[in-house]
Design a protein around this motif. Sequence first.
Motif, PDB file in Angstrom:
ATOM      1  N   PRO A 227       0.831  -1.095   0.031  1.00 22.59           N
ATOM      2  CA  PRO A 227      -0.102  -0.058   0.055  1.00 22.59           C
ATOM      3  C   PRO A 227       0.999   1.160   0.082  1.00 22.59           C
ATOM      4  CG  PRO A 227      -0.828  -1.603   1.489  1.00 22.59           C
ATOM      5  CD  PRO A 227       0.467  -1.949   1.012  1.00 22.59           C
ATOM      6  N   ALA A 228       0.514   2.343  -0.743  1.00 21.21           N
ATOM      7  CA  ALA A 228       1.211   3.573  -0.669  1.00 21.21           C
ATOM      8  C   ALA A 228       1.623   4.137   0.490  1.00 21.21           C
ATOM      9  CB  ALA A 228       0.242   4.392  -1.512  1.00 21.21           C
ATOM     10  N   HIS A 229       0.886   3.845   1.325  1.00 20.99           N
ATOM     11  CA  HIS A 229       1.370   4.635   2.923  1.00 20.99           C
ATOM     12  C   HIS A 229       2.196   3.794   3.228  1.00 20.99           C
ATOM     13  CE1 HIS A 229      -1.757   1.688   4.169  1.00 20.99           C
ATOM     14  NE2 HIS A 229      -0.928   1.919   5.358  1.00 20.99           N
ATOM     15  N   LEU A 230       2.596   2.543   2.962  1.00 20.91           N
ATOM     16  CA  LEU A 230       3.880   1.767   3.481  1.00 20.91           C
ATOM     17  C   LEU A 230       5.088   1.763   2.713  1.00 20.91           C
ATOM     18  CD1 LEU A 230       1.644  -1.026   4.957  1.00 20.91           C
ATOM     19  CD2 LEU A 230       2.555   0.898   6.080  1.00 20.91           C
ATOM     20  N   ALA A 231       5.078   2.411   1.493  1.00 17.75           N
ATOM     21  CA  ALA A 231       6.051   2.525   0.557  1.00 17.75           C
ATOM     22  C   ALA A 231       7.433   2.680   1.236  1.00 17.75           C
ATOM     23  CB  ALA A 231       5.771   3.403  -0.655  1.00 17.75           C
ATOM     24  N   ASN A 232       7.501   3.497   2.248  1.00 15.76           N
ATOM     25  CA  ASN A 232       8.748   3.991   2.697  1.00 15.76           C
ATOM     26  C   ASN A 232       9.187   2.983   3.775  1.00 15.76           C
ATOM     27  OD1 ASN A 232       9.548   5.828   0.715  1.00 15.76           O
ATOM     28  ND2 ASN A 232       8.460   7.390   1.971  1.00 15.76           N
ATOM     29  N   LYS A 233       8.227   1.976   4.355  1.00 11.83           N
ATOM     30  CA  LYS A 233       8.323   1.292   5.385  1.00 11.83           C
ATOM     31  C   LYS A 233       8.413  -0.400   5.218  1.00 11.83           C
ATOM     32  CE  LYS A 233       5.511   4.313   8.180  1.00 11.83           C
ATOM     33  NZ  LYS A 233       4.435   4.564   8.968  1.00 11.83           N
ATOM     34  N   VAL A 234       8.168  -0.760   3.986  1.00 11.38           N
ATOM     35  CA  VAL A 234       7.920  -2.186   3.469  1.00 11.38           C
ATOM     36  C   VAL A 234       8.787  -2.354   2.295  1.00 11.38           C
ATOM     37  CG1 VAL A 234       6.527  -4.240   3.029  1.00 11.38           C
ATOM     38  CG2 VAL A 234       5.930  -2.358   4.771  1.00 11.38           C
ATOM     39  N   GLU A 235       9.678  -3.450   2.345  1.00 11.72           N
ATOM     40  CA  GLU A 235      10.357  -3.816   1.029  1.00 11.72           C
ATOM     41  C   GLU A 235       9.950  -5.129   0.676  1.00 11.72           C
ATOM     42  OE1 GLU A 235      15.009  -3.703  -0.244  1.00 11.72           O
ATOM     43  OE2 GLU A 235      14.634  -3.350   1.688  1.00 11.72           O
ATOM     44  N   ILE A 236       9.892  -5.540  -0.604  1.00 12.90           N
ATOM     45  CA  ILE A 236       9.530  -6.739  -0.766  1.00 12.90           C
ATOM     46  C   ILE A 236      10.743  -7.313  -1.637  1.00 12.90           C
ATOM     47  CG2 ILE A 236       8.027  -8.269  -2.284  1.00 12.90           C
ATOM     48  CD1 ILE A 236       6.470  -6.946  -0.261  1.00 12.90           C
ATOM     49  N   LEU A 237      11.172  -8.620  -1.038  1.00 17.73           N
ATOM     50  CA  LEU A 237      12.440  -9.136  -1.658  1.00 17.73           C
ATOM     51  C   LEU A 237      12.053 -10.662  -1.831  1.00 17.73           C
ATOM     52  CD1 LEU A 237      15.434  -7.860   0.504  1.00 17.73           C
ATOM     53  CD2 LEU A 237      14.650  -6.926  -1.744  1.00 17.73           C
TER      54      LEU A 237
END
Length: 172
Positions: A77-87
């Motif tokens: 979600p956009a509000h988590l873009a700087n908090k969550v990274e997918i690897l």
Amino acid sequence: MMAMSLDGFVARKDHQLDWLMKQKTEGEDHGYDDFIASIDVIVMGSNSFRTVLSFGEWPYNKPVIVLSQQLKDADVPAHLANKVEILNQSPSALMKTLNARDIKRAYIDGGAIVRSFLAEGHIATMHITIVPILIGDGVPLFDTLPQDIDLQLEKSEAFGSGLVDLHYRVLS
């Protein structure tokens, strides 16, 4: 740091945690705040990530890495873009990534993810809270592992709610 039903499950088959939320633990300090303060990053799988998203409000103030073969950055979600990274990495590859980023302490969260990190030798300590409930079926914390993993109990503490905290060191 994981909570587990007495019969060994971290969630129901549908990943619901309703059984955990009904425990009366007010006034008990199971060390969560101190533990979270001591880590640099949270690592979880896609099922745990989806479960946490269902809570509504994002509960973490630490960076989160989601290990997934299916999820992409666009699924965050956009509000988590700087908090969550997918690897899409194995535990060993992720440990190299974390070392390159000078990240020293990671919280590995979720049954399958914990098992994969254990199998590859990347878990040093475990804090497991046993919850006094039998749910009969669900997502196991410990399932099939490729070898025995010896543990040393460092501390145990029982609480009035019936929860029991167990702190183990993984022996290599």
